[in-house]
Scaffold this active site. Structure first.
Site, PDB file in Angstrom:
ATOM      1  N   ASP A  51       0.954  -0.949   0.129  1.00  0.00           N
ATOM      2  CA  ASP A  51      -0.092  -0.023   0.121  1.00  0.00           C
ATOM      3  C   ASP A  51       0.735   1.293   0.343  1.00  0.00           C
ATOM      4  OD1 ASP A  51      -2.090  -1.334  -0.098  1.00  0.00           O
ATOM      5  OD2 ASP A  51      -2.386  -1.464   2.632  1.00  0.00           O
ATOM      6  N   TYR A 109       6.475  -9.720   8.144  1.00  0.00           N
ATOM      7  CA  TYR A 109       6.329  -8.331   7.643  1.00  0.00           C
ATOM      8  C   TYR A 109       6.623  -8.220   9.307  1.00  0.00           C
ATOM      9  CZ  TYR A 109       3.584  -7.745   3.241  1.00  0.00           C
ATOM     10  OH  TYR A 109       3.048  -7.584   1.818  1.00  0.00           O
TER      11      TYR A 109
END
Length: 247
Positions: A51, A109
């Protein structure tokens, strides 16, 4: 030939990975500079469409080319053209048809929280500042309930178009070093905003708004409104992807 690249970037100035009309993206910059370098139209495809504002140490991109330049030299040549906030960490040739999104893989992540009384300007771009004290032990306990195969619909942005919201989390760890709390999540895939919603929920746990055990109930409800808020994008970094059966 098909070329695989490992791409690191600071996502601060980009509208995410995927090409879109409302701003410059990582994919757009790679396409433009590769096309100019190789003298042909190049379109890259990424493993993770991060994103706007999200960073990466090792996203994977592939593209097809007719160039005679050795695949392992492309990274060096391309980095001479790229802006300083995008750096290719390596390039190599892979089998025709190989695509990172269709391989068995483990993605990792990290979400970083700066947990202190005052902001630190040198960490403003890669950590989420949260000044209320957070209980890391409670966050660790809550994170443990996310491990394994679950339906993560409660941790998926509303309106996301996916065939299934079932994912497997191999590890979800919370550690604190100094003022930095790091949430590290490894899984076989992630839903839209999933890691950021996990982070937002664990912050609520650490702050005492919800109990660690409530995470089990949140999973069971399969309702986005049951989980915590979506944490800001700039605290999230894609650390890397491990693939099976690829050089």
């Amino acid at each position: 030939m098909r070329v695989k690249m490992i791409v690191a970037y600071d996502g601060t100035n980009y509208k995410g990975w995927q090409v879109q009309p409302n701003g410059i993206t990582i994919e757009e910059v790679l396409n433009k500079n590769l096309s100019n370098l190789l003298g042909e139209q190049i379109v890259v495809s990424g493993a993770s469409r991060t994103d706007s504002g999200v960073h990466s140490l090792g996203n994977i991109a592939v593209f097809d080319t007719n160039t005679r330049m050795p695949a392992d030299k492309i990274a060096f040549a391309l980095n001479q053209r790229l802006p300083e906030d995008i750096v290719v960490q390596g390039s190599c040739e892979v089998e025709d048809g190989w695509h990172p999104r269709y391989q068995n893989s483990r993605k990792t992540y990290e979400y970083r929280i700066l947990n202190r009384t005052f902001r630190m300007p040198t960490r403003r771009l890669d950590t989420y500042f949260y000044h209320y004290p957070l209980d890391v032990e409670k966050m660790k306990k809550a994170a443990s309930y996310l491990e394994g195969e679950h339906d993560f619909k409660s941790f998926c942005a509303i309106g996301a178009q996916v065939k299934t919201t079932v994912r497997t989390i191999y590890a979800c760890d919370v550690e604190k070093e100094g003022d930095i709390i790091t949430i590290r999540v490894t899984g076989n895939g992630f839903l839209y905003n999933m890691v950021r919603i996990i982070a937002g929920t664990l912050v609520q746990v650490g702050g005492g708004a919800i109990k660690p055990e409530a995470v089990k109930e949140i999973l069971a409800k399969k309702d986005r409104s049951a989980a915590g808020p979506t944490a800001p994008a700039h605290g999230l970094t894609m650390m890397g992807i491990e693939f099976e059966n690829v050089e």
